[in-house]
Scaffold this motif. Structure first.
Motif, PDB file in Angstrom:
ATOM      1  N   THR A 167     -50.446  10.478  23.980  1.00  0.00           N
ATOM      2  CA  THR A 167     -50.996  11.828  23.943  1.00  0.00           C
ATOM      3  C   THR A 167     -50.852  12.420  25.343  1.00  0.00           C
ATOM      4  O   THR A 167     -51.252  11.802  26.333  1.00  0.00           O
TER       5      THR A 167
ATOM      6  N   HIS B 261     -52.518  18.863  18.959  1.00  0.00           N
ATOM      7  CA  HIS B 261     -53.984  18.900  18.911  1.00  0.00           C
ATOM      8  C   HIS B 261     -54.506  20.231  19.440  1.00  0.00           C
ATOM      9  O   HIS B 261     -55.635  20.608  19.135  1.00  0.00           O
TER      10      HIS B 261
ATOM     11  N   GLY C 181     -57.321  13.161  24.044  1.00  0.00           N
ATOM     12  CA  GLY C 181     -56.526  14.387  23.961  1.00  0.00           C
ATOM     13  C   GLY C 181     -57.128  15.394  22.990  1.00  0.00           C
ATOM     14  O   GLY C 181     -57.216  16.585  23.293  1.00  0.00           O
TER      15      GLY C 181
ATOM     16  N   THR D 196     -49.584  14.544  20.638  1.00  0.00           N
ATOM     17  CA  THR D 196     -49.337  13.100  20.546  1.00  0.00           C
ATOM     18  C   THR D 196     -47.975  12.922  19.911  1.00  0.00           C
ATOM     19  O   THR D 196     -47.675  13.540  18.889  1.00  0.00           O
TER      20      THR D 196
ATOM     21  N   GLU E 255     -55.452   9.051  21.991  1.00  0.00           N
ATOM     22  CA  GLU E 255     -55.375  10.269  21.186  1.00  0.00           C
ATOM     23  C   GLU E 255     -56.719  10.978  21.092  1.00  0.00           C
ATOM     24  O   GLU E 255     -56.791  12.203  21.137  1.00  0.00           O
TER      25      GLU E 255
END
Length: 166
Positions: free
Chosen positions: A33, A6, A55, A26, A52
């Protein structure tokens, strides 16, 4: 299960030192994550996000902080500094413009574009990550695995924004 990055940021390193990176990823069997730090010894998990989305939001917030025209770093040298005060830990706020004299005279607040806050619990036993001012995430969205990991994250963000040299 494959990993989904990410955010991935290269940290400054002294000449001859191994490359260093900070990343939000993740992955794994649980699909957790996590915030990672990579250094000469490999990859280390620094923090676990609640999900997630938290994150991804943190990665976008860090990107916005790094793109800010100016930033403010608040807090002490250590993440445990001020643990018994109203503003413990370390916080960074990124602004799209620098406050001008007229803002100060008119007592207008210049709202930050991005804020990250690494804050300890009152007893210093745990350390969390918050995104102050974010409409969806009012509480801590990640917990560091230990105080040393929180310190490593603070040092990494300081290096990214230029508050500290490697």
């Amino acid at each position: 299960m494959s990993a989904t990055p990410h955010g991935f940021w290269k940290l400054p390193a002294a000449d001859g030192d191994a490359p260093r990176h900070l990343a939000v990823i993740t992955g794994g069997e649980a699909g957790q994550t996590m915030l990672f730090l990579q250094d000469g010894d490999g990859w280390h998990v620094l923090a676990l996000f609640e999900d997630e989305l938290a994150g991804r939001t943190t990665a976008r917030t860090l990107d916005r902080l790094l793109q800010a025209r100016t930033y403010l770093r608040m807090g002490g040298a250590d993440v445990l500094d001020g643990a018994d005060t109203d503003r413990p830990g370390v916080e960074w706020a990124g602004y799209d413009r620098e406050p001008e004299e007229e803002d100060v005279v008119a007592q207008r607040d210049v709202d930050p574009e991005a804020r990250l806050w690494v804050l300890p619990s009152t007893d210093g036993a745990t350390v969390g990550l918050k995104l102050p001012g974010h409409p969806r995430h009012r509480d801590a969205i990640a917990q560091f695995v230990d105080v040393a990991a929180a310190r490593a994250a603070v040092a990494a963000v300081d290096a990214l924004v230029g508050a500290a040299r490697p």
